[in-house]
Design an enzyme around this catalytic site. Structure first.
Site, PDB file in Angstrom:
ATOM      1  N   CYS A 120      90.240 -50.077  -3.974  1.00 14.00           N
ATOM      2  CA  CYS A 120      91.202 -49.108  -3.812  1.00 14.00           C
ATOM      3  C   CYS A 120      90.733 -47.795  -4.601  1.00 14.00           C
ATOM      4  O   CYS A 120      91.310 -46.579  -4.258  1.00 14.00           O
ATOM      5  CB  CYS A 120      92.442 -49.477  -4.396  1.00 14.00           C
ATOM      6  SG  CYS A 120      92.974 -51.102  -3.739  1.00 14.00           S
ATOM      7  N   HIS A 260      97.163 -43.854  -6.198  1.00 17.71           N
ATOM      8  CA  HIS A 260      96.922 -45.049  -5.155  1.00 17.71           C
ATOM      9  C   HIS A 260      98.234 -45.811  -4.990  1.00 17.71           C
ATOM     10  O   HIS A 260      99.250 -46.007  -6.035  1.00 17.71           O
ATOM     11  CB  HIS A 260      96.045 -45.918  -5.696  1.00 17.71           C
ATOM     12  CG  HIS A 260      95.792 -47.257  -5.100  1.00 17.71           C
ATOM     13  ND1 HIS A 260      95.703 -47.426  -3.482  1.00 17.71           N
ATOM     14  CD2 HIS A 260      95.744 -48.524  -5.389  1.00 17.71           C
ATOM     15  CE1 HIS A 260      95.624 -48.615  -3.034  1.00 17.71           C
ATOM     16  NE2 HIS A 260      95.619 -49.137  -4.132  1.00 17.71           N
ATOM     17  N   ASN A 290      99.966 -51.127   1.010  1.00 20.47           N
ATOM     18  CA  ASN A 290      98.908 -50.769   0.295  1.00 20.47           C
ATOM     19  C   ASN A 290      97.607 -50.793   1.084  1.00 20.47           C
ATOM     20  O   ASN A 290      97.060 -51.793   1.933  1.00 20.47           O
ATOM     21  CB  ASN A 290      98.578 -51.766  -0.736  1.00 20.47           C
ATOM     22  CG  ASN A 290      97.037 -51.709  -1.575  1.00 20.47           C
ATOM     23  OD1 ASN A 290      96.343 -50.775  -1.198  1.00 20.47           O
ATOM     24  ND2 ASN A 290      96.836 -52.499  -2.691  1.00 20.47           N
TER      25      ASN A 290
HETATM   26  N1  ACO Z   1     108.327 -63.319  -1.194  1.00 21.01           N
HETATM   27  C1  ACO Z   1     108.928 -64.032  -2.183  1.00 21.01           C
HETATM   28  N2  ACO Z   1     108.557 -64.614  -3.234  1.00 21.01           N
HETATM   29  C2  ACO Z   1     107.220 -64.343  -3.629  1.00 21.01           C
HETATM   30  C3  ACO Z   1     106.565 -63.519  -2.724  1.00 21.01           C
HETATM   31  C4  ACO Z   1     107.146 -62.935  -1.601  1.00 21.01           C
HETATM   32  N3  ACO Z   1     106.303 -62.321  -0.683  1.00 21.01           N
HETATM   33  N4  ACO Z   1     105.282 -63.362  -3.532  1.00 21.01           N
HETATM   34  C5  ACO Z   1     105.435 -64.075  -4.687  1.00 21.01           C
HETATM   35  N5  ACO Z   1     106.597 -64.592  -4.598  1.00 21.01           N
HETATM   36  C6  ACO Z   1     107.034 -65.304  -5.560  1.00 21.01           C
HETATM   37  C7  ACO Z   1     105.939 -66.047  -6.511  1.00 21.01           C
HETATM   38  O1  ACO Z   1     105.395 -67.168  -5.871  1.00 21.01           O
HETATM   39  C8  ACO Z   1     106.453 -66.337  -7.704  1.00 21.01           C
HETATM   40  O2  ACO Z   1     107.344 -67.587  -7.768  1.00 21.01           O
HETATM   41  P1  ACO Z   1     107.231 -68.655  -8.764  1.00 21.01           P
HETATM   42  O3  ACO Z   1     107.830 -68.245 -10.063  1.00 21.01           O
HETATM   43  O4  ACO Z   1     108.167 -69.594  -8.166  1.00 21.01           O
HETATM   44  O5  ACO Z   1     105.904 -68.885  -9.014  1.00 21.01           O
HETATM   45  C9  ACO Z   1     107.502 -65.056  -7.958  1.00 21.01           C
HETATM   46  O6  ACO Z   1     107.873 -64.623  -6.547  1.00 21.01           O
HETATM   47  C10 ACO Z   1     107.429 -64.150  -8.881  1.00 21.01           C
HETATM   48  O7  ACO Z   1     106.063 -63.768  -8.693  1.00 21.01           O
HETATM   49  P2  ACO Z   1     105.129 -62.711  -9.451  1.00 21.01           P
HETATM   50  O8  ACO Z   1     103.970 -62.786  -9.432  1.00 21.01           O
HETATM   51  O9  ACO Z   1     105.751 -62.919 -10.801  1.00 21.01           O
HETATM   52  O10 ACO Z   1     105.897 -61.366  -8.926  1.00 21.01           O
HETATM   53  P3  ACO Z   1     105.504 -59.922  -9.514  1.00 21.01           P
HETATM   54  O11 ACO Z   1     106.949 -59.451 -10.097  1.00 21.01           O
HETATM   55  O12 ACO Z   1     104.602 -59.955 -10.382  1.00 21.01           O
HETATM   56  O13 ACO Z   1     105.222 -59.171  -8.248  1.00 21.01           O
HETATM   57  C11 ACO Z   1     103.185 -58.422  -6.939  1.00 21.01           C
HETATM   58  C12 ACO Z   1     103.957 -59.658  -7.508  1.00 21.01           C
HETATM   59  C13 ACO Z   1     104.016 -57.544  -5.862  1.00 21.01           C
HETATM   60  C14 ACO Z   1     101.989 -59.024  -6.433  1.00 21.01           C
HETATM   61  C15 ACO Z   1     102.702 -57.664  -8.405  1.00 21.01           C
HETATM   62  O14 ACO Z   1     102.261 -58.493  -9.442  1.00 21.01           O
HETATM   63  C16 ACO Z   1     101.836 -56.541  -8.269  1.00 21.01           C
HETATM   64  O15 ACO Z   1     102.098 -55.739  -7.385  1.00 21.01           O
HETATM   65  N6  ACO Z   1     100.598 -56.726  -8.717  1.00 21.01           N
HETATM   66  C17 ACO Z   1      99.536 -55.689  -8.605  1.00 21.01           C
HETATM   67  C18 ACO Z   1      99.020 -56.041  -7.193  1.00 21.01           C
HETATM   68  C19 ACO Z   1      97.851 -54.950  -6.998  1.00 21.01           C
HETATM   69  O16 ACO Z   1      98.215 -53.864  -6.875  1.00 21.01           O
HETATM   70  N7  ACO Z   1      96.897 -55.291  -6.270  1.00 21.01           N
HETATM   71  C20 ACO Z   1      95.939 -54.434  -6.034  1.00 21.01           C
HETATM   72  C21 ACO Z   1      95.388 -54.551  -4.934  1.00 21.01           C
HETATM   73  S1  ACO Z   1      94.101 -53.208  -4.599  1.00 21.01           S
HETATM   74  C22 ACO Z   1      92.712 -53.713  -4.094  1.00 21.01           C
HETATM   75  O17 ACO Z   1      91.919 -53.256  -4.756  1.00 21.01           O
HETATM   76  C23 ACO Z   1      92.626 -54.039  -2.732  1.00 21.01           C
END
Ligand code: ACO
Length: 353
Positions: A120, A260, A290
């Site tokens: 990214c 980003h 994203n």
């Molecule tokens: N729908 C419903 N529930 C979900 C979903 C979904 N789509 N996805 C995850 N959950 C669940 C999980 O399984 C978890 O359940 P559990 O507690 O029973 O295990 C619960 O929701 C909470 O999950 P968390 O991981 O704690 O959720 P969080 O609030 O951290 O949000 C997210 C997850 C959106 C992925 C967040 O952590 C995030 O944005 N992180 C950064 C990601 C990012 O920016 N990545 C960069 C990519 S850039 C690149 O280089 C390509």
């Protein structure tokens, strides 16, 4: 105060362009294939929809349209482009590079073309390279494009990741300008220790494709989102602060902040830490999700074409991504009419700011 040697001439952006595929995938569409809801996705990420490339579209096809639009705005003939820097995690193929494929399609016959893999942060890395190449006199016109067809490497059985990513392309033409304006600073970082937090486990030399890797779904993105979250906020804040300082500004001077677009809560965290008001921070994650290396140039093009960035505005960019990589940049907006500074003249005046 400057912390790095300055370039010989100023470098600015003289044209921008973007392209997103027509197909819109809503949260409701995804709720039909994985256990999720529109409410969860909107609340946890800010995303409402993302675009998906048609089966016949590869990354170079998306990049081509974005680049043609950027070159048209800059009034640059593709034959006058010196270098094409294509930032992606999803090239058409490993060989030839996506940059070379794009070069052929564009008819940019003079250009050296290559791919940059910085996830990214790819567009910000491209900005740094374009600044160095033009500022140092190695090139006059550099085309930087961030492009992704992430839908091809997203696992649509994994609700943790499939709701996040989208396809698209954004491009910018970089050219010389008067020293002291255009780009003031670019900050680029990596930390390979964080590599496994976001990865595609198989497909190339470490774990070549075979029936086992396919069965184990190892050709798709795997992400430990929780680990990335605090790192993303901290790293974007730090890099932005460095670039703001190197521009001789305070954060109050930033009029347009283009982060980003990974997660609305990450953007909010960075905004709060930098003390920026909401109306100075551009957000379009609700419409595109994203798009990795494409997210910043897509946002930039939307701002430019809607007249929300004007010459003289102080603009800051910040990104983080897999690798891990992160970086930022600051510039005083000069487009659409650049003033060129030949290398010799800029050197004679002591170089750019
Ligand atoms: N729908 C419903 N529930 C979900 C979903 C979904 N789509 N996805 C995850 N959950 C669940 C999980 O399984 C978890 O359940 P559990 O507690 O029973 O295990 C619960 O929701 C909470 O999950 P968390 O991981 O704690 O959720 P969080 O609030 O951290 O949000 C997210 C997850 C959106 C992925 C967040 O952590 C995030 O944005 N992180 C950064 C990601 C990012 O920016 N990545 C960069 C990519 S850039 C690149 O280089 C390509």
């Amino acid at each position: 105060m400057s912390l790095r040697p300055e370039t010989l001439r100023g470098v600015t952006i003289t044209g921008t362009g973007m392209y997103v595929p027509d197909q819109i995938v809503t949260n409701h569409d995804l709720a039909k294939i994985v256990e999720t809801t529109d409410e969860w996705i909107v609340e946890r990420t800010g995303i409402r929809a993302r675009r998906k490339a048609a089966p016949e579209q590869a990354s170079s096809d998306l990049a081509l349209i974005a680049c043609q639009r950027a070159l048209e705005m800059a009034k640059v003939d593709p034959k006058d482009v010196d270098q094409i820097i294509l930032a992606t995690t999803t090239p058409d193929r490993i060989l030839p590079s996506c940059g070379c494929t794009l070069q052929r399609k564009l008819g940019a016959t003079k250009a050296a073309a290559y791919d940059v893999f910085a996830a990214c942060t790819g567009f910000v890395y491209g900005m740094g390279m374009a600044r160095g190449l033009i500022g140092g006199g190695m090139a006059d016109t550099v085309l930087v494009v961030g492009v992704e067809t992430l839908s091809r490497i997203v696992d649509y059985t994994d609700r943790n990741t499939c709701v996040l990513f989208g396809d698209g392309a954004g491009a910018a033409v970089f050219q010389a300008c008067e020293p002291g304006t255009g780009i003031h600073a670019v900050d680029m970082h990596s930390d390979g220790e964080l590599g496994e937090v976001l990865e595609v486990p198989a497909g190339i030399s470490r774990n070549p494709a075979n029936e086992h890797t396919v069965a184990a779904r190892e050709h798709f993105i795997r992400m430990q989102g929780k680990k990335l979250f605090p790192f993303a906020v901290r790293s974007m804040e730090d890099a932005t602060r460095k670039c703001v300082e190197r521009a001789g500004w305070s954060t109050d001077d930033v009029q347009v902040f283009i982060p980003h677009q990974a997660n609305l809560r990450i953007i909010e965290g960075v905004r709060e830490r930098l003390g920026l008001p909401e109306d100075r921070v551009y957000v379009n994650i609700d419409r595109y999700g994203n798009t990795s290396s494409a997210s910043i140039p897509i946002a930039l093009d939307e701002l430019v074409r809607s007249g929300k960035i004007k010459p003289g505005d102080h603009v800051a960019f910040a990104a983080f991504g897999g690798g891990a990589t992160w970086g930022a940049s600051t510039m005083t907006w000069t487009a659409p009419v650049p003033s060129y500074a030949p290398v010799e003249a800029a050197a004679a005046t002591g170089g750019a700011a």
